[in-house]
Each structure stands twice: as C-alpha cells, then as structure tokens.
Design a protein around this motif. Structure first.
Motif, PDB file in Angstrom:
ATOM      1  N   LEU A   1       0.848  -1.067   0.043  1.00 34.64           N
ATOM      2  CA  LEU A   1       0.076  -0.124   0.052  1.00 34.64           C
ATOM      3  C   LEU A   1       0.832   1.436  -0.028  1.00 34.64           C
ATOM      4  N   ILE A   2       1.795   1.444   0.822  1.00 35.05           N
ATOM      5  CA  ILE A   2       2.699   2.538   1.102  1.00 35.05           C
ATOM      6  C   ILE A   2       3.482   2.728  -0.249  1.00 35.05           C
ATOM      7  N   ALA A   3       3.861   1.462  -1.018  1.00 34.06           N
ATOM      8  CA  ALA A   3       4.474   1.485  -2.432  1.00 34.06           C
ATOM      9  C   ALA A   3       3.763   2.171  -3.343  1.00 34.06           C
ATOM     10  N   ALA A   4       2.630   1.666  -3.335  1.00 33.51           N
ATOM     11  CA  ALA A   4       1.446   2.307  -4.537  1.00 33.51           C
ATOM     12  C   ALA A   4       1.377   3.571  -4.327  1.00 33.51           C
ATOM     13  N   ILE A   5       1.131   4.100  -2.988  1.00 36.63           N
ATOM     14  CA  ILE A   5       0.692   5.689  -2.812  1.00 36.63           C
ATOM     15  C   ILE A   5       2.077   6.370  -3.376  1.00 36.63           C
ATOM     16  N   GLU A   6       2.887   6.014  -2.888  1.00 35.63           N
ATOM     17  CA  GLU A   6       4.104   6.849  -3.547  1.00 35.63           C
ATOM     18  C   GLU A   6       4.306   6.648  -4.842  1.00 35.63           C
ATOM     19  N   SER A   7       4.170   5.589  -5.568  1.00 33.94           N
ATOM     20  CA  SER A   7       4.558   5.402  -7.066  1.00 33.94           C
ATOM     21  C   SER A   7       3.410   6.353  -7.667  1.00 33.94           C
ATOM     22  N   LEU A   8       2.284   6.530  -7.227  1.00 35.09           N
ATOM     23  CA  LEU A   8       1.168   7.109  -8.060  1.00 35.09           C
ATOM     24  C   LEU A   8       1.725   8.609  -7.724  1.00 35.09           C
ATOM     25  N   LYS A   9       2.518   9.269  -7.122  1.00 31.75           N
ATOM     26  CA  LYS A   9       2.795  10.550  -6.947  1.00 31.75           C
ATOM     27  C   LYS A   9       3.897  10.711  -7.920  1.00 31.75           C
ATOM     28  N   ASP A  10       4.719   9.764  -8.374  1.00 30.61           N
ATOM     29  CA  ASP A  10       6.021   9.794  -9.255  1.00 30.61           C
ATOM     30  C   ASP A  10       5.564   9.681 -10.679  1.00 30.61           C
TER      31      ASP A  10
END
Length: 364
Positions: free
Chosen positions: A262-271
């Motif tokens: 979940l953490i990885a997906a949240i940050e990936s979406l911002k990049d």
C-alpha cells in the motif's frame, strides 16, 4: 480425495520462469541472467516508493488501512472518479477474480478473443462457466458482436492492449461495440498496459471515467505491476459504477494487500516522472526490436505494451528457441501454450536488449 468437477478442465497458469530456477537448473550466475519474460519494468520502481518502503519497513507487523483511503484518493485525483468507484486488489487479477465470482455461476458463459490473458478462462471455469472464443487473437468486434448475440454471455473480456500479443483497440471502435451490449452483461476492460498505449497512440487510450460514465456495465482494471514497477508488491485496482463496486466488495477479504504494498503504491502514484520516463525508454528500445525483426525477416505483432511478440515460420520452433535462450541465461516467454509458434519478449534496458540480440543471433 475428490475435488470440484470443474477443476478437471482447468490448466494451471504458467508464470514466467524465475531467475532462481535458471540458477538452480543451469548453474548460471545470477548476475549473468537476463529475465525478459514477465513484463516487469526493467528500470525498477520509483525511488520515492523504494525509500518509503525502507522508511516504513518496521510497520510490517501491522495490518494496512483496510479502507485504503490514501491510495483511493490518489486514484480518484488521477482519474476524476469517486472513491466509491474504486476497489483495490492484490494485483488486478484479484479484482478479476472478484468479478467472476460475483457474476458467474454454473452454466454461465463468457466471451473473449482466441488468444488473451489466461486467467480470464481459469477464473471463469472455476465458476463452472462455458468459454466462448473468437477465431482470432485480434479484437474483431464484428465477430464478437455476432458471438455475443448468439451466446448471450454474462461477461465479455476486452484486454487492451492485449496480453500476450501486444495489440490494442481503438477507443471509438470499442465504444461503438459497447453500445450494442445489454446492461446486464458485465464488460471487463483490462487496461494493465494502458500507460504504454496512451503514450504511443491517444486513440487507443481508454479513460476509466469516460468508460464507466458511458457504460454502467463496464469494469476497468488497472495495475501497478507494469509501468509503475511494482510487480513484486501485487497492487491492482478496479474502477466501475457504485453498484458493481459494492458487489465486488462482498467478494473481497479484509487486508487483501500488505501495508508495504500500500505504501509503495501510494508513493508510486505521486511519481509521474518515473512512469513517463520508463514508458519513453520502453518505446525507444522497442524500435531496436522492430529493426531486428525486419532485418531477420521475423514476423512481429505491432505492440502498444512493454513487450513484443515474434512469430516464427514453420522452419523455426519457438519452444526450442526459448529453451536455447534459457540455456544461455536469457529468459523469454514461449507462447506454444497459446497455440502460437512465437515468443514474447519484455523490452529491457539497452544492456539487457544487447544480450538478447546476441543470444538470439546465435540461436537462430
């Protein structure tokens, strides 16, 4: 021991061979192996995602936020839909499974193209559904419409861009087809590779918001496994009207993705810049494959994804070619199981592609 009779007609999904297997079976050093079989992002994951996972690794003892509020908010902003239109899955294929379990029963029918993602058939058969396929791997909507009217399926699968072939459909043609479909038929539009198609040709781009507003019976699938580089984290999503999402939630187990996923997906979406650059590099390198195929007189399928499919003539056997490449430490996907004398190759980094071309030259 006896099991459900429907299992008798189900083939186990064959995943791409892992690097570890090649190390064990062929004694090749891991650093000398090139894996171009599973359509992973060869440029890795967003640095923001990597740092976030490192920072929050201590949280792995905790369950994630089961509402997945922040990730849904990011997808809401990206697509212009409501959070109530979104469901998160352990890969988009888990959402696909929810849909099949929610809609199908023994005696149901599903419609798909001849060659497409194998899990459509597997999940449908698990529910006792019959499989209706077109005569070609391409989405021939005239033929699909005839089959739809004849067979009255409960689900229609449209994989665009299509896996494992790489071709994509025009948005306008798809929408014309959907106009002819009854609202009680669920249409699943699998856009796992849509970031690539949208970059290459805007006419192939399907926006979830437009799709579900025009067609209340449509479910759009997306994933973080491809362009976002999170294949190992297993995060996907579905976008649909609230009625469909509510039904799918009844199939969903609690905490169905991990807290670090979940953490990885949240940050990936911002990049966004990482995704854009990965996609740009992909098509820059894909041109090398096209040039190679033309030079070698190998048939290929024009691709809107991060892979390309080479089709061989009768004098060359894709299974043998794949095996010989494997023995040289280059992993590709043989498509014999799809009744194609072909190999599917993930577009790698420049260095990985150099290795592939050198090895394939030797094999051919």
């Amino acid at each position: 021991m006896t099991f459900n009779d429907v299992l008798d007609d189900i083939k186990v999904y064959e995943a791409g061979k892992p690097i570890e297997l090649v190390v064990r079976e062929y004694g090749i050093d891991e650093k000398d192996i090139v894996k171009l079989a599973s359509n992973e992002n060869p440029y890795g994951s967003s640095p923001r995602a990597v740092e976030a996972v490192k920072r929050d690794a201590y949280k792995m003892f905790m369950y994630p936020d089961d509402s997945m509020y922040e990730l849904k908010s990011g997808l809401q902003k990206k697509f212009g839909v409501k959070r109530e239109n979104i469901i998160i899955g352990a890969g988009s294929d888990q959402v696909l499974e929810f849909a099949c379990r929610a809609k199908l029963k023994n005696g149901s029918k599903v419609l798909m193209t001849k060659i497409t993602f194998a899990m459509y058939e597997i999940y449908a058969k698990q529910m006792g559904a019959g499989i209706i396929k077109s005569s070609t791997y391409r989405h021939d909507f005239d033929e699909l419409l005839k089959l739809y009217k004849k067979e009255n399926p409960d689900i229609i699968f449209v994989c665009t861009p299509n896996n494992p072939t790489g071709d994509a459909v025009d948005r306008a043609i798809l929408f014309d087809f959907l106009q002819e479909i009854d609202e009680d038929t669920l249409v699943i539009v699998d856009g796992a590779y849509m970031e690539y198609a949208a970059f290459k040709d805007e006419s192939k781009n399907i926006e979830p918001k437009e799709l579900i507003e025009k067609f209340p019976n449509a479910l759009y699938l997306g994933t973080f496994s491809k362009a976002y580089g999170l294949g190992g984290m297993r995060v996907g999503y579905g976008v649909a009207g609230e009625e469909i999402i509510k039904a799918l939630y009844k199939m969903r187990p609690p905490f169905n993705i991990t807290i670090l996923s979940l953490i990885a997906a949240i940050e990936s979406l911002k990049d966004k810049s990482f995704v854009d650059e990965s996609v740009r590099k992909n098509f820059e390198q894909m041109q090398r494959y096209i040039d190679y195929a033309l030079k070698r007189k190998i048939e290929y399928i024009p691709s809107y994804t991060n892979f390309i499919t080479f089709i061989f003539d009768e004098e060359r056997n894709s299974k043998k070619i794949s095996q010989k490449l494997l023995e040289k430490g280059v992993i590709v996907r043989d498509l014999t199981g799809y009744s194609l004398n072909a190999i599917r190759i993930t577009i790698g980094t420049p260095e990985q592609n150099d290795r592939l071309f050198y090895a394939l030259d030797e094999v051919l």
